[in-house]
Scaffold this motif. Structure first.
Motif: not given
Length: 196
Positions: A114-115, A119, A104-105, A108-109
């Motif tokens: 945002t984390s 999600t 997921a990270k 997202s970047e």
């Protein structure tokens, strides 16, 4: 001034304006240092000021048109979007389709989410059957990655076709050369923004 075409003024000079001025003396007025100057050609200073104002007007006009274009784009996208996917969801599916499974990270970047935001988005895509969570045995058995499903791949192709239809309509009045120039300018702007 008695026939002298030069005029004396007191004002703060920008670096551009200083090239047009000859400083005679300085004065501190309310804590601001002013130059008492002789203007070689008052019209030249007005031209510098007018160019700055014109540039500001152009930038504001561009911002308004960009905002309007984005709203029209989203309205047209939503009217054709039978998949009920946001552009962010499509971007995630495209990344998983072209680059393979990701944590997921890693999603997202590049999308600046945002984390917590990523999600929620991934949970919606899982619920729709477009992606699944899986264990990444090669990295860490506790590590969870996201993978696109066959249904998700099909959605990516449909989203691509819908996007192409919307873009083709919006750019139909431009020639290929104009589109190339548009792309060149956007690449230049993106390069500058990304490098900051």
């Amino acid at each position: 001034m008695n026939g002298n075409p030069q005029q004396a003024w007191a004002f703060k000079c920008s670096s551009q304006e200083e090239n047009l001025c000859k400083t005679q003396q300085s004065a501190n007025i309310n804590g601001v240092l002013y130059n008492i100057i002789t203007i070689r050609n008052p019209n030249e200073v007005l031209n510098v000021v007018n160019k700055k104002e014109r540039r500001e007007e152009l930038l504001i006009e561009n911002a308004l048109m960009s905002s309007m274009f984005n709203k029209i784009w989203l309205t047209d996208w939503n009217s054709k979007n039978h998949l009920n996917l946001s552009m962010t969801e499509v971007s995630i599916l495209e990344m998983l389709s072209s680059e393979g499974q990701k944590r997921a990270k890693e999603l997202s970047e590049p999308l600046h989410i945002t984390s917590g935001g990523i999600t929620g988005i991934c949970n919606r895509l899982i619920k729709k059957g477009f992606i699944v969570r899986a264990r990444d045995e090669s990295f860490d058995r506790r590590s969870v990655v996201l993978e696109i499903t066959d249904t998700g791949r099909k959605a990516v192709q449909e989203a691509f076709d819908m996007r192409l239809e919307v873009i083709s309509t919006h750019f139909s009045s431009l020639t290929d050369e104009e589109i190339k120039e548009w792309n060149r300018i956007y690449k230049k702007l993106l390069k500058q923004v990304i490098s900051k």
